[in-house]
Scaffold this motif. Structure first.
Motif, PDB file in Angstrom:
ATOM      1  N   PRO A  70       9.543   0.298 -12.296  1.00 22.15           N
ATOM      2  CA  PRO A  70       9.115  -0.961 -11.164  1.00 22.15           C
ATOM      3  C   PRO A  70       8.253  -0.154 -10.273  1.00 22.15           C
ATOM      4  O   PRO A  70       7.621  -1.518  -8.912  1.00 22.15           O
ATOM      5  CB  PRO A  70      10.375  -1.451 -11.411  1.00 22.15           C
TER       6      PRO A  70
ATOM      7  N   MET B 153       4.589   0.321 -11.364  1.00 22.19           N
ATOM      8  CA  MET B 153       3.137  -0.967 -11.651  1.00 22.19           C
ATOM      9  C   MET B 153       4.057  -2.432 -11.019  1.00 22.19           C
ATOM     10  O   MET B 153       5.498  -2.370 -11.112  1.00 22.19           O
ATOM     11  CB  MET B 153       3.553  -1.097 -13.234  1.00 22.19           C
ATOM     12  N   LYS B 154       3.411  -2.508 -10.300  1.00 24.87           N
ATOM     13  CA  LYS B 154       3.156  -4.100  -9.720  1.00 24.87           C
ATOM     14  C   LYS B 154       3.884  -5.343 -10.710  1.00 24.87           C
ATOM     15  O   LYS B 154       4.356  -5.766 -10.296  1.00 24.87           O
ATOM     16  CB  LYS B 154       2.050  -4.942  -8.688  1.00 24.87           C
ATOM     17  N   ARG B 155       2.790  -4.996 -11.904  1.00 28.54           N
ATOM     18  CA  ARG B 155       3.472  -6.124 -12.796  1.00 28.54           C
ATOM     19  C   ARG B 155       4.672  -5.876 -13.445  1.00 28.54           C
ATOM     20  O   ARG B 155       5.163  -6.876 -14.126  1.00 28.54           O
ATOM     21  CB  ARG B 155       2.385  -6.542 -13.736  1.00 28.54           C
TER      22      ARG B 155
ATOM     23  N   THR C  90       8.166  -6.451 -13.093  1.00 27.59           N
ATOM     24  CA  THR C  90      10.066  -6.029 -12.249  1.00 27.59           C
ATOM     25  C   THR C  90      10.688  -6.567 -12.454  1.00 27.59           C
ATOM     26  O   THR C  90      11.763  -7.073 -12.035  1.00 27.59           O
ATOM     27  CB  THR C  90       9.379  -7.864 -11.384  1.00 27.59           C
TER      28      THR C  90
ATOM     29  N   LYS D  82      13.998   4.069  -6.092  1.00 30.09           N
ATOM     30  CA  LYS D  82      12.954   2.804  -4.796  1.00 30.09           C
ATOM     31  C   LYS D  82      13.513   3.966  -3.583  1.00 30.09           C
ATOM     32  O   LYS D  82      12.541   4.088  -3.200  1.00 30.09           O
ATOM     33  CB  LYS D  82      13.900   2.091  -4.843  1.00 30.09           C
TER      34      LYS D  82
ATOM     35  N   GLU E 273       9.488   5.196  -2.076  1.00 27.89           N
ATOM     36  CA  GLU E 273       9.326   4.398  -0.385  1.00 27.89           C
ATOM     37  C   GLU E 273       9.260   5.808   0.455  1.00 27.89           C
ATOM     38  O   GLU E 273       8.392   6.068   1.363  1.00 27.89           O
ATOM     39  CB  GLU E 273      10.195   3.527   0.036  1.00 27.89           C
TER      40      GLU E 273
ATOM     41  N   GLU F  11       3.685   2.937  -3.483  1.00 24.48           N
ATOM     42  CA  GLU F  11       3.666   1.458  -3.910  1.00 24.48           C
ATOM     43  C   GLU F  11       3.045   1.189  -5.343  1.00 24.48           C
ATOM     44  O   GLU F  11       2.183   1.594  -5.497  1.00 24.48           O
ATOM     45  CB  GLU F  11       2.522   0.796  -3.012  1.00 24.48           C
ATOM     46  N   PRO F  12       3.546  -0.042  -6.040  1.00 25.38           N
ATOM     47  CA  PRO F  12       3.457  -0.020  -7.475  1.00 25.38           C
ATOM     48  C   PRO F  12       2.293  -0.443  -7.525  1.00 25.38           C
ATOM     49  O   PRO F  12       1.545  -1.209  -6.213  1.00 25.38           O
ATOM     50  CB  PRO F  12       4.549  -0.621  -7.629  1.00 25.38           C
ATOM     51  N   ARG F  13       0.656  -0.309  -8.178  1.00 21.71           N
ATOM     52  CA  ARG F  13      -0.290  -1.072  -8.614  1.00 21.71           C
ATOM     53  C   ARG F  13      -0.260  -1.764  -9.924  1.00 21.71           C
ATOM     54  O   ARG F  13       0.956  -1.997 -10.531  1.00 21.71           O
ATOM     55  CB  ARG F  13      -1.364   0.557  -8.897  1.00 21.71           C
TER      56      ARG F  13
END
Length: 322
Positions: A108, A111-113, A115, A311, A315, A320-322
């Motif tokens: 998570p 990868m932005k997609r 969640t 996380k 951070e 940042e997720p792509r």
């Protein structure tokens, strides 16, 4: 004509509703679980390390539960496809995912997609943990991360073999902190990794543990887990070396949200039997994957805590997720 009584009217109405699909049948009692085959999803292709461990675990579960546990491979996105399918399954204990906890506590953040969060699933236990570490040739002039950093400063432009975004992030953090000049060499899998190492094409790689198959030719300079590796107990962890980057990949039984606790307990108890199962021990020993069992409550705690820890790591590294 005799009029029907209230009980007869209620029974007729219930039958009509059930026939129309408006009144759901009573759920299977946990005490009867399981009474039919279970489907175990594996988020990788057949033949890989997680698949082999999963199939060995499925055999143990089948023996303990008295029903077939059928493995179905659902490769894609490092387990994302399988986890997505699991999230849509009924929480009846008959569909589960055998996968590393990375699908919940690492992907998570990449990868932005994706969640997924720990609370989106239930956990019936963990059984093994991968010995992820930084590996190099046996004759390399450094045995620890500290020695490697000193060597790297004298050898700018060294090559680092990277299998994943996590691998690259690990070296990027070390290189930025120490001012190292590194050439990242992308690798496509375990075969590429071994060829690069054994062929002296790279000075160091991020390895999931496959390098332990060659103890006379390869060595670990630091464990990238929160624990020291059973295969190299004298090698310090990345946290012990002063870099708070330790992350664990633990194979986990993951189930849909809402699966009754009684079923999770049944699965957790069955999974524990793998600790002492000779066949299972041979499979994981051949792949140098140590058995580190955790029950359902320990597994849920581990996923939640590692999610928060990972996380913070990503951070802090500016990932940042792509």
């Amino acid at each position: 004509m005799r009029r029907p009584n209230r009980r007869q009217l209620f029974g007729a109405a219930a039958a009509a509703l059930l026939a129309l699909g408006w009144l759901a049948p009573a759920p299977v009692a946990a005490g009867d679980y399981p009474d039919r085959p279970i489907t175990m999803l594996v988020g990788y292709k057949a033949g890989g390390q997680t698949d082999l461990v999963g199939r060995a675990a499925a055999k143990v579960l089948s023996d303990q539960l008295g029903v077939p546990v059928n493995v179905v491979n659902k490769p894609g996105g490092g387990g994302v496809l399988a986890a997505h399918e699991l999230s849509k399954a009924k929480p009846d204990g008959y569909t589960l995912l055998f996968h590393t906890n990375s699908v919940v506590n690492t992907i998570p953040f990449l990868m932005k997609r994706v969640t997924f969060k720990p609370e989106d699933f239930e956990y019936a236990g963990m059984i093994t943990s991968y010995q992820v570490g930084l590996a190099t040739q046996k004759d390399a002039p450094y045995d620890t991360l500290e020695e490697f950093v000193a060597w790297a400063k004298e050898n700018p432009g060294f090559s680092f073999g990277s299998l994943s975004p996590t691998a690259r992030m690990t070296m990027d953090v070390i290189a930025e902190r120490e001012g190292l000049d590194v050439n990242i060499v992308p690798l496509k899998g375990g075969g590429d990794l071994l060829n690069a190492l054994l062929g002296h094409q790279v000075a160091l790689v991020w390895s999931g543990g496959i390098h332990y198959k060659y103890p006379d030719q390869l060595k670990t300079i630091v464990a990238l887990t929160t624990f020291r590796h059973p295969s190299a107990p004298d090698v310090e962890t990345i946290d012990e070396a002063g870099y708070p980057l330790g992350m664990d990949g633990r194979t986990t039984l993951i189930l849909p949200k809402g699966t009754p606790r009684e079923m999770l307990e049944r699965l957790s108890t069955a999974l524990k039997a793998a600790e002492t199962n000779e066949t299972f021990a041979k499979v994981v020993a051949a792949a140098n994957i140590p058995i580190m069992y955790k029950d359902l409550d320990e597994a849920a705690t581990e996923v939640a805590e590692s999610y928060a820890r990972n996380k913070a790591i990503f951070e802090s590294a500016g990932i940042e997720p792509r």
